[in-house]
Design a protein around this motif. Sequence first.
Motif, short mmCIF file in Angstrom:
data_model
loop_
_atom_site.label_atom_id
_atom_site.label_comp_id
_atom_site.label_asym_id
_atom_site.label_seq_id
_atom_site.Cartn_x
_atom_site.Cartn_y
_atom_site.Cartn_z
N LEU A 262 -4.19 10.85 25.77
CA LEU A 262 -5.34 10.13 25.23
C LEU A 262 -5.09 8.62 25.17
O LEU A 262 -5.97 7.81 25.45
CB LEU A 262 -5.70 10.66 23.84
CG LEU A 262 -6.18 12.11 23.75
CD1 LEU A 262 -6.32 12.54 22.29
CD2 LEU A 262 -7.53 12.28 24.47
N ASP A 357 -8.48 13.27 18.22
CA ASP A 357 -9.56 12.50 18.84
C ASP A 357 -10.04 11.40 17.91
O ASP A 357 -10.32 10.27 18.35
CB ASP A 357 -10.73 13.42 19.19
CG ASP A 357 -10.41 14.38 20.32
OD1 ASP A 357 -9.42 14.14 21.04
OD2 ASP A 357 -11.14 15.39 20.47
N ARG A 358 -10.14 11.72 16.63
CA ARG A 358 -10.60 10.72 15.65
C ARG A 358 -9.59 9.59 15.52
O ARG A 358 -9.97 8.41 15.48
CB ARG A 358 -10.83 11.39 14.30
CG ARG A 358 -11.33 10.44 13.24
CD ARG A 358 -11.57 11.15 11.93
NE ARG A 358 -11.98 10.21 10.89
CZ ARG A 358 -12.09 10.55 9.61
NH1 ARG A 358 -11.85 11.80 9.23
NH2 ARG A 358 -12.46 9.65 8.72
N VAL A 360 -7.40 8.54 17.72
CA VAL A 360 -7.40 7.72 18.93
C VAL A 360 -8.66 6.87 19.02
O VAL A 360 -8.61 5.70 19.42
CB VAL A 360 -7.23 8.62 20.17
CG1 VAL A 360 -7.44 7.82 21.45
CG2 VAL A 360 -5.86 9.27 20.16
N GLN A 361 -9.80 7.43 18.65
CA GLN A 361 -11.04 6.65 18.71
C GLN A 361 -11.01 5.48 17.74
O GLN A 361 -11.42 4.36 18.09
CB GLN A 361 -12.25 7.55 18.41
CG GLN A 361 -13.58 6.86 18.70
CD GLN A 361 -13.70 6.41 20.15
OE1 GLN A 361 -13.57 7.21 21.07
NE2 GLN A 361 -13.94 5.11 20.37
N GLU A 362 -10.53 5.73 16.52
CA GLU A 362 -10.44 4.63 15.55
C GLU A 362 -9.49 3.55 16.04
O GLU A 362 -9.74 2.36 15.87
CB GLU A 362 -9.99 5.16 14.19
CG GLU A 362 -11.01 6.03 13.46
CD GLU A 362 -12.23 5.25 12.99
OE1 GLU A 362 -12.13 4.01 12.83
OE2 GLU A 362 -13.28 5.88 12.77
N LYS A 364 -8.73 2.88 19.24
CA LYS A 364 -9.40 2.18 20.35
C LYS A 364 -10.43 1.19 19.83
O LYS A 364 -10.52 0.05 20.32
CB LYS A 364 -10.07 3.19 21.27
CG LYS A 364 -9.14 3.99 22.15
CD LYS A 364 -9.96 4.96 23.01
CE LYS A 364 -9.12 5.74 23.97
NZ LYS A 364 -9.93 6.71 24.75
N ASP A 365 -11.21 1.62 18.85
CA ASP A 365 -12.26 0.75 18.31
C ASP A 365 -11.66 -0.51 17.70
O ASP A 365 -12.15 -1.62 17.90
CB ASP A 365 -13.09 1.49 17.26
CG ASP A 365 -14.00 2.54 17.86
OD1 ASP A 365 -14.16 2.55 19.11
OD2 ASP A 365 -14.56 3.35 17.10
N THR A 368 -10.15 -2.74 20.53
CA THR A 368 -11.21 -3.33 21.36
C THR A 368 -11.96 -4.41 20.60
O THR A 368 -12.25 -5.48 21.15
CB THR A 368 -12.19 -2.24 21.81
OG1 THR A 368 -11.47 -1.25 22.54
CG2 THR A 368 -13.28 -2.83 22.69
N LYS A 376 -17.88 -2.56 16.54
CA LYS A 376 -17.71 -1.11 16.49
C LYS A 376 -19.07 -0.42 16.54
O LYS A 376 -20.02 -0.92 15.99
CB LYS A 376 -16.99 -0.68 15.21
CG LYS A 376 -15.49 -0.95 15.25
CD LYS A 376 -14.80 -0.42 14.02
CE LYS A 376 -14.87 1.09 13.93
NZ LYS A 376 -14.09 1.65 12.84
#
Length: 376
Positions: A262, A357-358, A360-362, A364-365, A368, A376
């Motif tokens: 991921l 998943d959560r 990794v998404q946090e 990434k956000d 970024t 976000k």
Amino acid sequence: MRPLLGDEEALAVAEVVRSGWVAQGPRVAEFEAAFAERMGAGHGIATSSCTTALHLSLHVLGIGPGDEVVVPSFSFIATANAVRYCGATPVFADVDATTGNLTADTVAAVLTARTRAVILVHQAGVPADTAAIEAVCGGLPVVQDAACAAGSTYRGRPAGAGAWLATWSFHPRKLITTGEGGMITTDDGVLAARLRRLREHGMSVSAADRHAGGGAVVEAYTETGFNFRLTDIQAALGLVQLKRLDGIVARRRELAARYRLLLSEVDGLRAVADPPYGTTNYQSFWVLLDERIEISRNDLLAALAAGGVSARRGIMAAHTEPAYAGHPHAPLPVTELLTSRSVILPLHHELSAADQDRVVQELKDAVTAKTYGAAK
């Protein structure tokens, strides 16, 4: 981290409580033997913590005032503190940027005529290249701080196997736990017997053996010892946990592989991985933020926390802590980079795919938003 505990552990502890023997006794002896066998060692000596195991190991080496002991700064502060407990001086060596461990070169750079030992840490469960470091030490004792390494391997054997002295932790952040507690493993039977006496005030006959003798047994105190004992309550917990170790390692490696997949989509992140000579148990899953990522380590931790993700700063650097202010040391550029730019992500047996998943998404956000100015 969340320890994997269940009904079997509760029942094992309850059985010890019902027995009436809750101090160091038969369960401790059973746990010592089982753990030593699993780690490829001849003898196990249970202690109250890995810190006391390190202290006791240096004590039997005769380490004292005027001596130097090479340690990584990139480690929990107990590694360096154990040297100070003996009145000796910790000498900080730098570490490898990929593994976070001492190397033959970084150790050789700080050896002096006063060096009496080296403490080699298998940091966060990543095995260090033990043979290379022992070779450069030229016969100096190497104590392996394997606090995090239960279930890791080095050249096809358990990490710590073959060590003259290796120390282990059973703190709840480790793969298997006794609440608090530690262990020393060694292949030297004479040394093991002395370590057992020293961890129990230097008694010539242990309390358990004295009570089991059935007669009048008068112990002697042959040298100044310590109270570094484990209890049978803790050992009962440890025996059940030890049976879970292989499954825990397999699950953590599975989760780590998914994290790595991921996170491969995130430019500027490097995740901890196996070294070429062994396997890690992924006691901690840490990622390094390189120069392409503009967000600071602390700001990333804050952003993750705001998103409900409990992450942690990377491995500490002892020489940057107030307790070691003013302590002289060689330049430690890799240590300072790793400690300031690494983050430990959640990893435990019951972590789900949705949890990952959560996380990794946090992450990434947060990265970024800072790096590219995106909302976000």
